[in-house]
Design a protein around this motif. Structure first.
Motif, PDB file in Angstrom:
ATOM      1  N   GLN A   7       0.816  -1.215   0.000  1.00  0.00           N
ATOM      2  CA  GLN A   7       0.000   0.000   0.000  1.00  0.00           C
ATOM      3  C   GLN A   7       0.854   1.271   0.000  1.00  0.00           C
ATOM      4  N   MET A   8       2.089   1.179   0.452  1.00  0.00           N
ATOM      5  CA  MET A   8       2.961   2.349   0.400  1.00  0.00           C
ATOM      6  C   MET A   8       3.322   2.703  -1.033  1.00  0.00           C
ATOM      7  N   TYR A   9       3.466   1.680  -1.882  1.00  0.00           N
ATOM      8  CA  TYR A   9       3.986   1.891  -3.227  1.00  0.00           C
ATOM      9  C   TYR A   9       2.904   1.904  -4.308  1.00  0.00           C
ATOM     10  N   VAL A  10       1.715   1.437  -3.985  1.00  0.00           N
ATOM     11  CA  VAL A  10       0.631   1.372  -4.959  1.00  0.00           C
ATOM     12  C   VAL A  10       0.358   2.708  -5.657  1.00  0.00           C
ATOM     13  N   PRO A  11       0.385   3.865  -4.962  1.00  0.00           N
ATOM     14  CA  PRO A  11       0.027   5.114  -5.640  1.00  0.00           C
ATOM     15  C   PRO A  11       1.063   5.620  -6.644  1.00  0.00           C
ATOM     16  N   ILE A  12       2.291   5.139  -6.588  1.00  0.00           N
ATOM     17  CA  ILE A  12       3.339   5.735  -7.419  1.00  0.00           C
ATOM     18  C   ILE A  12       2.991   5.704  -8.911  1.00  0.00           C
ATOM     19  N   PRO A  13       2.549   4.573  -9.481  1.00  0.00           N
ATOM     20  CA  PRO A  13       2.171   4.596 -10.906  1.00  0.00           C
ATOM     21  C   PRO A  13       0.892   5.389 -11.188  1.00  0.00           C
ATOM     22  N   LEU A  14       0.184   5.775 -10.128  1.00  0.00           N
ATOM     23  CA  LEU A  14      -1.088   6.487 -10.297  1.00  0.00           C
ATOM     24  C   LEU A  14      -0.931   7.998 -10.272  1.00  0.00           C
ATOM     25  N   PHE A  15       0.291   8.486 -10.041  1.00  0.00           N
ATOM     26  CA  PHE A  15       0.486   9.917  -9.828  1.00  0.00           C
ATOM     27  C   PHE A  15      -0.017  10.766 -10.998  1.00  0.00           C
ATOM     28  N   THR A  16       0.268  10.338 -12.210  1.00  0.00           N
ATOM     29  CA  THR A  16      -0.131  11.128 -13.367  1.00  0.00           C
ATOM     30  C   THR A  16      -1.648  11.286 -13.423  1.00  0.00           C
ATOM     31  N   ALA A  17      -2.363  10.181 -13.229  1.00  0.00           N
ATOM     32  CA  ALA A  17      -3.822  10.237 -13.258  1.00  0.00           C
ATOM     33  C   ALA A  17      -4.379  11.039 -12.090  1.00  0.00           C
ATOM     34  N   MET A  18      -3.790  10.897 -10.918  1.00  0.00           N
ATOM     35  CA  MET A  18      -4.269  11.631  -9.745  1.00  0.00           C
ATOM     36  C   MET A  18      -4.021  13.131  -9.889  1.00  0.00           C
ATOM     37  N   ARG A  19      -2.861  13.488 -10.388  1.00  0.00           N
ATOM     38  CA  ARG A  19      -2.559  14.912 -10.606  1.00  0.00           C
ATOM     39  C   ARG A  19      -3.514  15.520 -11.625  1.00  0.00           C
ATOM     40  N   ALA A  20      -3.798  14.782 -12.673  1.00  0.00           N
ATOM     41  CA  ALA A  20      -4.688  15.308 -13.711  1.00  0.00           C
ATOM     42  C   ALA A  20      -6.090  15.555 -13.163  1.00  0.00           C
TER      43      ALA A  20
END
Length: 265
Positions: free
Chosen positions: A44-57
């Motif tokens: 769960q610590m690392y799950v968001p890393i590939p999601l950063f682009t979508a979350m920022r958008a």
């Protein structure tokens, strides 16, 4: 009332209220569930890393805010170790572990539904705190309820899962966000927490009698003493530094665009 249980010893059966298992059978039941639980929890610590682009958008925030998605979890995670480690010895490893998995499912679900970056950061602190209850309970159970002949294998497997989560969680997350909205990653994690909580409850032995008659402060009395063991301090520092470097590298790669995941609508 549950039938009292006894710690497993090599060659002797281990008992719960409804079954009697050989040490080998007990190990075979818990090992895959413990490995998956360790992967899910630490991942769960690392799950968001590939999601950063979508979350920022979606949230229209800068890179600095996204780094807090990781840091917030890490702070909570460290606090969870300190808070829940002694409680698992007091109230029972099975009870704390199953409860922690179920509460983690709820908080992970809420994180996936967060409507803004500040809300997500706050929820990530809580998520880290709750998830921090899982590794200490897992390792304490292995140390006290797994037969000595099998303990090294189970310990190595679970510890390896904690490390492997660094990569495995990002691979799974990146694969999912390529086909689904980023929120689906958190919602899927929440469902797996529930499934594994049920599995843990089924395969773990009933909790042994605990020392609840003593004041709660006794459960935490040993923590300051650990920090006074000087040979441990360099090891603790090295461990924290290595984890920080890994998270920093992966986060930096995602933020500067070397690895680009297109945002989903």
């Amino acid at each position: 009332m549950a039938t009292p249980t006894i710690p497993a010893v090599a060659g002797a059966p281990v008992r719960s209220s409804s079954r009697e298992l050989s040490p080998g059978a007990h190990t075979g039941r818990i090992l895959p569930v413990f490995v998956l639980s360790a992967l899910l929890a630490t991942g769960q610590m690392y799950v968001p890393i590939p999601l950063f682009t979508a979350m920022r958008a979606e949230w229209q925030v800068g890179s600095g805010v996204m780094t807090w998605i990781i840091s917030a979890f890490a702070f909570g995670y460290a606090g969870g170790f300190v808070l829940f480690g002694p409680l698992s010895d007091r109230y029972g490893h099975r009870k704390v572990l199953v409860t922690g998995m179920l509460v983690a499912a709820v908080v992970t679900l809420l994180t996936g539904l967060a409507g803004s970056a500040p809300m997500a950061v706050a929820l990530r602190i809580v998520q880290g705190l709750v998830v921090g209850s899982i590794p200490p309970a897992l390792m304490a159970y292995v140390a006290t309820r797994v037969a000595p002949a099998h303990r090294a294998v189970v310990t190595m497997s679970v510890a390896t899962s904690f490390l492997a989560a660094t990569v495995v969680a990002q691979i799974v997350s990146q694969s999912l966000v390529a086909s689904f909205p980023w929120r689906a990653v958190f919602l899927g994690s929440a469902m797996i927490f529930v499934v594994l909580a049920a599995a843990l409850r089924a395969v773990m032995l009933d909790d042994a009698p605990t020392g609840r008659d003593r004041p709660l402060r006794h459960s935490y009395a040993a923590i300051p003493a650990v920090l006074r063991i000087r040979p441990l301090l360099p090891m603790l520092g090295a461990g924290a530094l290595s984890m920080a470097v890994m998270v920093g590298v992966y986060t930096g790669i995602e933020l500067v665009g070397i690895v680009h995941v297109p945002p989903n609508c």
